[in-house]
Design a protein around this motif. Structure first.
Motif, PDB file in Angstrom:
ATOM      1  N   VAL A   1      -6.157   1.335  -7.548  1.00 52.16           N
ATOM      2  CA  VAL A   1      -6.557   2.494  -6.861  1.00 52.16           C
ATOM      3  C   VAL A   1      -7.714   2.491  -5.945  1.00 52.16           C
ATOM      4  O   VAL A   1      -8.717   1.940  -6.927  1.00 52.16           O
ATOM      5  CB  VAL A   1      -6.580   3.537  -7.990  1.00 52.16           C
ATOM      6  CG1 VAL A   1      -7.152   4.897  -7.215  1.00 52.16           C
ATOM      7  CG2 VAL A   1      -5.453   3.835  -8.658  1.00 52.16           C
TER       8      VAL A   1
ATOM      9  N   GLU B   1     -13.103   0.465  -6.987  1.00 51.98           N
ATOM     10  CA  GLU B   1     -11.543   0.056  -7.136  1.00 51.98           C
ATOM     11  C   GLU B   1     -11.458   0.102  -8.682  1.00 51.98           C
ATOM     12  O   GLU B   1     -12.340  -0.229  -9.483  1.00 51.98           O
ATOM     13  CB  GLU B   1     -11.248  -1.389  -6.728  1.00 51.98           C
ATOM     14  CG  GLU B   1      -9.800  -1.660  -7.004  1.00 51.98           C
ATOM     15  CD  GLU B   1      -9.389  -3.008  -6.531  1.00 51.98           C
ATOM     16  OE1 GLU B   1      -8.247  -3.231  -6.153  1.00 51.98           O
ATOM     17  OE2 GLU B   1     -10.472  -3.681  -6.439  1.00 51.98           O
TER      18      GLU B   1
ATOM     19  N   HIS C   1     -16.195   0.658  -1.198  1.00 46.27           N
ATOM     20  CA  HIS C   1     -15.040   1.159  -1.875  1.00 46.27           C
ATOM     21  C   HIS C   1     -15.336   0.990  -3.465  1.00 46.27           C
ATOM     22  O   HIS C   1     -15.747  -0.080  -3.797  1.00 46.27           O
ATOM     23  CB  HIS C   1     -13.829   0.621  -1.563  1.00 46.27           C
ATOM     24  CG  HIS C   1     -13.346   0.928  -0.267  1.00 46.27           C
ATOM     25  ND1 HIS C   1     -13.582  -0.078   0.903  1.00 46.27           N
ATOM     26  CD2 HIS C   1     -12.437   1.924   0.424  1.00 46.27           C
ATOM     27  CE1 HIS C   1     -13.210   0.301   2.087  1.00 46.27           C
ATOM     28  NE2 HIS C   1     -12.551   1.692   1.813  1.00 46.27           N
TER      29      HIS C   1
ATOM     30  N   PRO D   1      -9.988   5.890   0.256  1.00 40.71           N
ATOM     31  CA  PRO D   1      -8.843   5.530   0.522  1.00 40.71           C
ATOM     32  C   PRO D   1      -8.908   4.733   1.606  1.00 40.71           C
ATOM     33  O   PRO D   1      -9.606   4.888   2.413  1.00 40.71           O
ATOM     34  CB  PRO D   1      -7.900   6.595   0.548  1.00 40.71           C
ATOM     35  CG  PRO D   1      -8.636   7.830   1.270  1.00 40.71           C
ATOM     36  CD  PRO D   1      -9.973   7.455   0.284  1.00 40.71           C
TER      37      PRO D   1
ATOM     38  N   ASN E   1     -11.120   4.350  -4.003  1.00 40.93           N
ATOM     39  CA  ASN E   1     -11.908   5.152  -3.399  1.00 40.93           C
ATOM     40  C   ASN E   1     -12.955   4.945  -2.692  1.00 40.93           C
ATOM     41  O   ASN E   1     -13.694   4.288  -3.320  1.00 40.93           O
ATOM     42  CB  ASN E   1     -12.204   6.105  -4.599  1.00 40.93           C
ATOM     43  CG  ASN E   1     -12.880   7.563  -4.316  1.00 40.93           C
ATOM     44  OD1 ASN E   1     -12.811   7.949  -3.131  1.00 40.93           O
ATOM     45  ND2 ASN E   1     -13.592   8.241  -5.016  1.00 40.93           N
TER      46      ASN E   1
ATOM     47  N   ARG F   1       0.687  -1.216   0.007  1.00 42.83           N
ATOM     48  CA  ARG F   1      -0.170  -0.158  -0.172  1.00 42.83           C
ATOM     49  C   ARG F   1       0.986   1.136  -0.017  1.00 42.83           C
ATOM     50  O   ARG F   1       1.344   1.599   0.950  1.00 42.83           O
ATOM     51  CB  ARG F   1      -0.894  -0.064   1.075  1.00 42.83           C
ATOM     52  CG  ARG F   1      -2.310  -1.153   0.954  1.00 42.83           C
ATOM     53  CD  ARG F   1      -2.146  -2.222   2.006  1.00 42.83           C
ATOM     54  NE  ARG F   1      -3.075  -3.338   1.491  1.00 42.83           N
ATOM     55  CZ  ARG F   1      -4.011  -3.589   2.234  1.00 42.83           C
ATOM     56  NH1 ARG F   1      -4.209  -3.068   3.356  1.00 42.83           N
ATOM     57  NH2 ARG F   1      -5.059  -4.549   1.914  1.00 42.83           N
TER      58      ARG F   1
ATOM     59  N   LEU G   1      -1.884   5.806   1.133  1.00 38.96           N
ATOM     60  CA  LEU G   1      -3.080   5.657   2.060  1.00 38.96           C
ATOM     61  C   LEU G   1      -3.815   6.854   2.410  1.00 38.96           C
ATOM     62  O   LEU G   1      -3.522   7.819   2.219  1.00 38.96           O
ATOM     63  CB  LEU G   1      -2.459   4.992   3.380  1.00 38.96           C
ATOM     64  CG  LEU G   1      -1.930   3.537   3.099  1.00 38.96           C
ATOM     65  CD1 LEU G   1      -1.086   3.102   4.370  1.00 38.96           C
ATOM     66  CD2 LEU G   1      -2.860   2.622   2.748  1.00 38.96           C
ATOM     67  N   LYS G   2      -4.922   6.505   3.035  1.00 43.66           N
ATOM     68  CA  LYS G   2      -5.749   7.721   3.659  1.00 43.66           C
ATOM     69  C   LYS G   2      -4.926   8.755   4.396  1.00 43.66           C
ATOM     70  O   LYS G   2      -5.344   9.991   4.239  1.00 43.66           O
ATOM     71  CB  LYS G   2      -6.751   6.905   4.676  1.00 43.66           C
ATOM     72  CG  LYS G   2      -7.805   8.076   5.013  1.00 43.66           C
ATOM     73  CD  LYS G   2      -8.939   7.508   5.805  1.00 43.66           C
ATOM     74  CE  LYS G   2     -10.020   8.594   6.338  1.00 43.66           C
ATOM     75  NZ  LYS G   2     -11.200   8.038   6.959  1.00 43.66           N
TER      76      LYS G   2
ATOM     77  N   PHE H   1      -7.629   9.143  -2.216  1.00 41.07           N
ATOM     78  CA  PHE H   1      -7.475   7.654  -3.020  1.00 41.07           C
ATOM     79  C   PHE H   1      -6.459   7.203  -2.439  1.00 41.07           C
ATOM     80  O   PHE H   1      -5.506   7.749  -1.863  1.00 41.07           O
ATOM     81  CB  PHE H   1      -7.498   7.697  -4.346  1.00 41.07           C
ATOM     82  CG  PHE H   1      -6.235   8.524  -5.008  1.00 41.07           C
ATOM     83  CD1 PHE H   1      -5.163   7.594  -5.591  1.00 41.07           C
ATOM     84  CD2 PHE H   1      -6.417   9.938  -5.318  1.00 41.07           C
ATOM     85  CE1 PHE H   1      -4.106   8.206  -5.679  1.00 41.07           C
ATOM     86  CE2 PHE H   1      -5.344  10.397  -5.927  1.00 41.07           C
ATOM     87  CZ  PHE H   1      -3.949   9.726  -6.067  1.00 41.07           C
ATOM     88  N   SER H   2      -6.350   5.720  -2.394  1.00 40.76           N
ATOM     89  CA  SER H   2      -5.019   4.907  -2.225  1.00 40.76           C
ATOM     90  C   SER H   2      -4.592   4.270  -3.201  1.00 40.76           C
ATOM     91  O   SER H   2      -5.219   3.969  -4.213  1.00 40.76           O
ATOM     92  CB  SER H   2      -5.370   3.984  -1.022  1.00 40.76           C
ATOM     93  OG  SER H   2      -6.293   3.106  -1.171  1.00 40.76           O
TER      94      SER H   2
ATOM     95  N   HIS I   1      -2.060   1.033  -4.500  1.00 42.07           N
ATOM     96  CA  HIS I   1      -1.283  -0.091  -3.974  1.00 42.07           C
ATOM     97  C   HIS I   1      -0.997  -0.968  -5.216  1.00 42.07           C
ATOM     98  O   HIS I   1      -1.558  -1.091  -6.297  1.00 42.07           O
ATOM     99  CB  HIS I   1      -2.403  -1.145  -3.430  1.00 42.07           C
ATOM    100  CG  HIS I   1      -3.554  -0.576  -2.577  1.00 42.07           C
ATOM    101  ND1 HIS I   1      -4.480  -1.256  -2.002  1.00 42.07           N
ATOM    102  CD2 HIS I   1      -3.728   0.723  -2.239  1.00 42.07           C
ATOM    103  CE1 HIS I   1      -5.134  -0.493  -1.211  1.00 42.07           C
ATOM    104  NE2 HIS I   1      -4.680   0.610  -1.401  1.00 42.07           N
TER     105      HIS I   1
END
Length: 128
Positions: free
Chosen positions: A107, A57, A55, A111, A109, A25, A28-29, A35-36, A38
């Motif tokens: 990705v 993705e 979420h 995050p 959302n 990851r 991160l938040k 968004f995050s 990974h």
């Protein structure tokens, strides 16, 4: 500006490993980007049940081969260059073919915080 390498993240608490996958990851938040991001490896010959109810993705396959089967719907092949977007909280099975470990850029959302793993229903919890 935020600058991180995959190796730095892989050698930290940002690496989370489950039975069928590994997720590094990188964003991160707490990074406050909305968004995050990974890099996720789906282990060869495995199947993972996923249902991100909290979420959305987007997933881009960088290497390997497999398939995504939407529960009650179609099955789509995945190979390098394939992008799939879970825009309807699609419940699905993600499979990496035997001998074809998949590496994906993902990705999320909203995050994630970083410690999430799938619960018994394939869901990541929503953390406010």
């Amino acid at each position: 500006m935020i600058v991180r390498t995959l190796d730095e993240c892989r050698n930290s608490e940002r690496r989370v490993v489950a039975e069928t996958w590994e997720s590094v990851r990188m964003l991160l938040k707490d990074d406050k980007m909305g968004f995050s991001f990974h890099i996720t490896t789906i282990f060869e010959g495995t199947e993972t049940h996923i249902h991100y109810q909290n979420h959305l993705e987007s997933v881009y396959c960088m290497s390997g081969e497999g398939e995504i089967e939407v529960v009650g719907g179609e099955t789509y092949p995945i190979k390098p260059g394939t992008l799939y977007i879970l825009d309807k909280h699609d419940e699905h099975y993600l499979r990496a073919y035997k001998g074809k470990e998949m590496v994906m850029a993902c990705v999320f959302n909203p995050p994630i915080t970083g410690a999430e793993v799938h619960d018994e229903n394939g869901v990541y919890p929503l953390v406010d």
